[in-house]
Write an enzyme that holds these catalytic residues in place. Structure first.
Site, PDB file in Angstrom:
ATOM      1  N   LYS A  78     -10.307 -20.705  46.335  1.00 30.97           N
ATOM      2  CA  LYS A  78      -9.792 -20.475  44.992  1.00 30.97           C
ATOM      3  C   LYS A  78     -10.926 -20.594  43.994  1.00 30.97           C
ATOM      4  CE  LYS A  78      -5.708 -19.565  43.153  1.00 30.97           C
ATOM      5  NZ  LYS A  78      -4.700 -18.662  43.727  1.00 30.97           N
ATOM      6  N   THR A 146       5.067 -10.706  45.738  1.00 31.96           N
ATOM      7  CA  THR A 146       5.338 -12.139  45.698  1.00 31.96           C
ATOM      8  C   THR A 146       6.833 -12.387  45.522  1.00 31.96           C
ATOM      9  OG1 THR A 146       3.162 -12.576  44.722  1.00 31.96           O
ATOM     10  CG2 THR A 146       4.823 -14.306  44.492  1.00 31.96           C
ATOM     11  N   LEU A 177       9.304 -15.800  33.669  1.00 29.10           N
ATOM     12  CA  LEU A 177       9.730 -14.407  33.803  1.00 29.10           C
ATOM     13  C   LEU A 177       8.556 -13.446  33.696  1.00 29.10           C
ATOM     14  CD1 LEU A 177      12.904 -14.796  31.580  1.00 29.10           C
ATOM     15  CD2 LEU A 177      12.761 -14.915  34.078  1.00 29.10           C
ATOM     16  N   GLY A 181       8.300 -13.467  38.445  1.00 25.59           N
ATOM     17  CA  GLY A 181       9.635 -13.935  38.088  1.00 25.59           C
ATOM     18  C   GLY A 181      10.596 -12.823  37.715  1.00 25.59           C
ATOM     19  N   ARG A 204      11.374 -13.618  25.322  1.00 25.73           N
ATOM     20  CA  ARG A 204      11.303 -12.956  26.621  1.00 25.73           C
ATOM     21  C   ARG A 204      12.541 -13.291  27.455  1.00 25.73           C
ATOM     22  NH1 ARG A 204       6.328 -14.261  30.546  1.00 25.73           N
ATOM     23  NH2 ARG A 204       5.223 -12.857  29.108  1.00 25.73           N
ATOM     24  N   ALA A 234       6.726 -20.263  37.226  1.00 24.44           N
ATOM     25  CA  ALA A 234       5.774 -20.332  36.117  1.00 24.44           C
ATOM     26  C   ALA A 234       4.580 -21.193  36.534  1.00 24.44           C
ATOM     27  CB  ALA A 234       6.475 -20.884  34.873  1.00 24.44           C
ATOM     28  N   ASN A 257       2.713 -21.670  42.230  1.00 31.09           N
ATOM     29  CA  ASN A 257       1.843 -22.469  43.078  1.00 31.09           C
ATOM     30  C   ASN A 257       1.945 -23.942  42.693  1.00 31.09           C
ATOM     31  OD1 ASN A 257       0.491 -20.523  44.765  1.00 31.09           O
ATOM     32  ND2 ASN A 257      -0.623 -19.839  42.945  1.00 31.09           N
TER      33      ASN A 257
END
Length: 350
Positions: A78, A146, A177, A181, A204, A234, A257
């Site tokens: 990462k 995902t 979202l 999402g 949103r 999120a 994550n």
């Protein structure tokens, strides 16, 4: 910073201070046991550089488990760019070009792509300096992939909780979202789930709720909202000692994550009787699609089949956790370690 590196069980951490932007670059390579390390690059303002290093290490370890649980020939790594202040325009692009040169110096031991703060447009900027990037050569937006993996995870969760993958009439609360999402919400509505949505951007949330016939929930009320399944999509660290006592759900499976703030939070969920589906299993779909199509030559059908196998993996993880009277997190980590001990699968036919 020195102590964090000394205590870490990963292979190495590459550190560079960028004086021009007053930013720190961290590339954490946790394991190359199954293949070259790969994982997205996160860029955000941190209170101190050490927080960025800690984030890189945790996320890299999560990538190792993600690839291993999917039995995929990639290693865990990462990147984190820890900013001291927000950057925009030419200054941000110049920093990302310099970061790309750092990635390139690793000679293929690490490949990267999008993550928080680094969207597909900024991946293109990194690609000016290195070819070691994913998300530019045919796989497209990883978000829907995902979402597919997490949708399958929610079905597996429902099968364990209710004896059926049928989500018709089940209430699912999706938190966040964005790129993963929103498409997850669309899949859930498509199978008749009763959808609740929440986002720090309340406008949103209202727009998505209106478009999909869902119920918008205020961000501050998300942990007190009744639902069958909670789907965090999120930021990480939202399941912790403060929020877990308030949860009113039977199970959790989301795209985000590092949903647990600390390892002990899995025990806290278990004690409350909430079935937790480990995030590094659920959210592997986007990574599988990007690396599979752009590095391993997989076509869309092969990618889809691989992502759908997340459901079977979770069935086995839940069964093992039940037999051993342990948390699904421990069972998933044990599964990953068995794959890592074995090494790359022979004759992987993608």
């Amino acid at each position: 910073m020195e102590e964090l590196i000394r205590q870490w069980d990963g292979e190495c951490v590459v550190v560079r201070y960028d004086g021009e932007a007053d930013a720190w670059m961290f590339i954490a390579i946790h394991s190359r046991r199954l293949g070259p390390a790969s994982g997205g690059t996160r860029m955000k303002v941190y209170d101190c550089p050490t927080d960025g290093l800690r984030d890189a290490q945790r996320l890299a370890e999560g990538m190792t488990y993600k690839w291993a649980c999917a039995d995929f020939p990639q290693g865990g790594g990462k990147g984190v760019i820890a900013l001291s202040r927000p950057l925009e325009g030419a200054e941000r692009e110049a920093l990302l070009e310099r970061y790309g040169r750092l990635v390139d110096m690793l000679g293929g031991n690490y490949g990267t792509g999008a993550d928080l703060g680094v969207g597909p447009d900024l991946v293109e900027v990194i690609a000016r300096s290195t070819k070691r990037v994913f998300g530019m050569h045919g796989a497209g937006d990883p978000g829907p992939w995902t979402a597919l993996g997490t949708f399958v995870a929610i079905q597996a969760l429902a099968r364990r909780l209710y004896g059926s993958t049928d989500l018709n009439g089940r209430t699912v609360l999706v938190q966040g979202l964005g790129g993963a999402g929103r498409p997850l919400c669309e899949r859930l509505v498509g199978v008749g789930a009763r959808l609740k949505v929440t986002d720090v951007d309340e406008d949103r949330a209202k727009l998505v709720a209106d478009a999909l016939g869902a119920t918008a929930v205020k961000a501050d009320d998300a942990y007190n909202e009744e639902c069958d399944i909670f789907a965090p999509c999120a930021v990480g660290g939202i399941l912790n000692e403060s929020t877990i006592p308030s949860l009113k759900c039977a199970g959790i499976a989301g795209c985000a994550n590092n949903q647990l703030e600390e390892h002990e939070d899995a025990d806290r969920l278990h004690e409350r009787g909430i079935l937790y589906s480990p995030d590094f299993v659920n959210n592997a779909g986007g990574a599988i699609a990007l690396c599979g199509m752009e590095s391993l030559g997989m076509n869309e059908k092969a990618v889809e089949q691989k992502i759908l196998s997340i459901g079977q993996a979770l069935d086995e993880i839940f069964q093992e956790a039940g037999r051993n009277e342990e948390t699904p997190l421990l069972a998933a980590e044990a599964r990953a370690r068995r794959v890592l001990e074995r090494g790359p699968a022979k004759g992987v036919g993608f």
